[in-house]
Enzyme design. Structure first.
Site, PDB file in Angstrom:
ATOM      1  N   ASP A   5     -33.886  32.330 120.037  1.00 58.63           N
ATOM      2  CA  ASP A   5     -32.969  32.065 118.963  1.00 58.63           C
ATOM      3  C   ASP A   5     -32.364  30.657 119.001  1.00 58.63           C
ATOM      4  O   ASP A   5     -32.399  30.002 119.937  1.00 58.63           O
ATOM      5  CB  ASP A   5     -31.685  33.257 119.317  1.00 58.63           C
ATOM      6  CG  ASP A   5     -30.981  33.211 118.183  1.00 58.63           C
ATOM      7  OD1 ASP A   5     -31.090  33.063 117.218  1.00 58.63           O
ATOM      8  OD2 ASP A   5     -29.673  33.854 118.450  1.00 58.63           O
TER       9      ASP A   5
ATOM     10  N   HIS B 112     -37.915  26.287 112.563  1.00 62.07           N
ATOM     11  CA  HIS B 112     -38.774  27.148 112.947  1.00 62.07           C
ATOM     12  C   HIS B 112     -40.402  26.589 113.104  1.00 62.07           C
ATOM     13  O   HIS B 112     -40.844  27.125 114.031  1.00 62.07           O
ATOM     14  CB  HIS B 112     -39.166  28.302 111.654  1.00 62.07           C
ATOM     15  CG  HIS B 112     -37.764  29.220 111.547  1.00 62.07           C
ATOM     16  ND1 HIS B 112     -37.163  29.726 112.515  1.00 62.07           N
ATOM     17  CD2 HIS B 112     -37.078  29.378 110.307  1.00 62.07           C
ATOM     18  CE1 HIS B 112     -36.042  30.314 111.832  1.00 62.07           C
ATOM     19  NE2 HIS B 112     -35.996  30.159 110.516  1.00 62.07           N
TER      20      HIS B 112
ATOM     21  N   LEU C  42     -53.526  34.930 129.786  1.00 66.19           N
ATOM     22  CA  LEU C  42     -52.143  35.316 129.435  1.00 66.19           C
ATOM     23  C   LEU C  42     -52.111  36.158 128.192  1.00 66.19           C
ATOM     24  O   LEU C  42     -52.845  36.104 127.263  1.00 66.19           O
ATOM     25  CB  LEU C  42     -51.133  34.162 129.224  1.00 66.19           C
ATOM     26  CG  LEU C  42     -49.919  34.453 128.676  1.00 66.19           C
ATOM     27  CD1 LEU C  42     -49.056  35.208 129.500  1.00 66.19           C
ATOM     28  CD2 LEU C  42     -49.315  33.109 128.024  1.00 66.19           C
TER      29      LEU C  42
HETATM   30  C1  FPP Z   1     -34.184  32.937 115.593  1.00 69.70           C
HETATM   31  O1  FPP Z   1     -33.561  31.895 114.996  1.00 69.70           O
HETATM   32  C2  FPP Z   1     -35.643  32.656 115.042  1.00 69.70           C
HETATM   33  C3  FPP Z   1     -36.325  33.513 114.285  1.00 69.70           C
HETATM   34  C4  FPP Z   1     -36.111  34.646 113.260  1.00 69.70           C
HETATM   35  C5  FPP Z   1     -37.799  32.942 114.131  1.00 69.70           C
HETATM   36  C6  FPP Z   1     -38.712  32.901 115.210  1.00 69.70           C
HETATM   37  C7  FPP Z   1     -39.809  32.251 114.660  1.00 69.70           C
HETATM   38  C8  FPP Z   1     -40.585  31.257 115.570  1.00 69.70           C
HETATM   39  C9  FPP Z   1     -39.770  30.519 116.744  1.00 69.70           C
HETATM   40  C10 FPP Z   1     -42.068  30.821 115.159  1.00 69.70           C
HETATM   41  C11 FPP Z   1     -42.792  31.608 116.299  1.00 69.70           C
HETATM   42  C12 FPP Z   1     -44.380  31.470 116.027  1.00 69.70           C
HETATM   43  C13 FPP Z   1     -45.062  32.323 116.441  1.00 69.70           C
HETATM   44  C14 FPP Z   1     -46.590  31.971 116.265  1.00 69.70           C
HETATM   45  C15 FPP Z   1     -44.762  33.100 117.492  1.00 69.70           C
HETATM   46  P1  FPP Z   1     -32.433  31.705 113.947  1.00 69.70           P
HETATM   47  O2  FPP Z   1     -33.102  31.305 113.009  1.00 69.70           O
HETATM   48  O3  FPP Z   1     -31.666  33.254 113.896  1.00 69.70           O
HETATM   49  O4  FPP Z   1     -31.431  30.736 114.608  1.00 69.70           O
HETATM   50  P2  FPP Z   1     -29.759  30.466 114.137  1.00 69.70           P
HETATM   51  O5  FPP Z   1     -29.428  31.733 115.170  1.00 69.70           O
HETATM   52  O6  FPP Z   1     -29.548  29.252 114.741  1.00 69.70           O
HETATM   53  O7  FPP Z   1     -29.459  30.763 112.872  1.00 69.70           O
END
Ligand code: FPP
Length: 228
Positions: free
Chosen positions: A12, A29, A123
């Site tokens: 997050d 992201h 892994l």
């Molecule tokens: C939450 O942060 C994150 C997500 C909803 C997306 C997570 C996806 C990735 C890190 C890409 C991963 C890629 C692979 C291949 C596994 P948020 O957007 O809710 O952040 P915020 O709380 O700051 O708004």
């Protein structure tokens, strides 16, 4: 240091990280995916057997179409390109969550990545996409009933979850980004999981932060309801 066999991560803070830099949320992201790749390598080097990450929840579909497409696009690109890296490191990649609602080309990328890495012995990576913990429990119950496995016991249900018997339940769950909640992640599997919350936003999460979480885990006394 006691190394957990299975770590689950709620990644997050991508959006906030980007907005702090006056960038679009999708930039967070993109950076988050890079961090995910680095953490997989570090986890592998530490001898961790299983890593499950929450990449896209069923609720994330409520976000703007641009952000939904960006996140799913980043994951798809990873799945399409991951095999090279998976070959080098021996990673085995699988995707958990509900397939309905994901388009055919995404589903094809999932299938191809799972197939190409199925014999890898390093892994084990589980990427949760279109995933919700309650949804998974309901899907698992329905699968067990359809297979005639009633009455449903804990062992029966555990064998029908998305990860099923492919991994032990997570020993440690890490949530980055400062919130202290589970947000519908792996509700069935984390009954006895140690929980670790950090304010570090996911795009800033480094190998040392994973080490810190594992140090915390090492000092926990796991009693599974028993006494000392
Ligand atoms: C939450 O942060 C994150 C997500 C909803 C997306 C997570 C996806 C990735 C890190 C890409 C991963 C890629 C692979 C291949 C596994 P948020 O957007 O809710 O952040 P915020 O709380 O700051 O708004």
């Amino acid at each position: 240091m006691k190394i957990p066999e299975h770590i689950a991560i709620i990644m997050d803070g991508n959006g906030r990280w980007a907005l702090e830099r006056k960038m679009k949320r999708t930039y967070g992201h993109i950076k988050g995916e890079e961090v995910f790749r680095n953490i997989c390598i570090h986890a592998h080097d530490l001898g961790i057997g299983y890593l499950t990450v929450y990449a896209f929840s069923t609720e994330n579909f409520k976000r703007s179409p641009q952000e939904v497409n960006a996140i799913l696009g980043i994951i798809k690109k990873y799945l399409d390109n991951c095999c090279e890296m998976a070959r080098e490191n021996g990673f085995r990649i699988r995707v958990t969550g509900k397939r309905e609602g994901l388009d055919d080309s995404f589903a094809a990328s999932v299938e191809a990545a799972e197939k190409k890495t199925e014999n890898n012995k390093g892994l084990n990576i589980f990427i949760a996409v279109n995933y919700g913990g309650r949804d998974e429990i309901i899907r698992s119950v329905n699968k067990a009933v359809s297979a005639g496995r009633t009455p449903i016991t804990e062992d029966v249900l555990s064998s029908f979850t998305d990860i099923g018997s492919s991994a032990p339940p997570p020993d440690l769950l890490i949530r980055t980004g400062g919130e202290k909640r589970l947000s519908n992640f792996m509700l069935w599997d984390i009954a006895y999981t140690e929980l670790y919350f950090t304010d570090v936003l996911w795009p800033d999460f480094k190998a040392e932060d994973l080490d810190e979480a594992i140090r915390y885990y090492s000092h926990r006394e796991r009693r599974y309801g028993n006494t000392l």
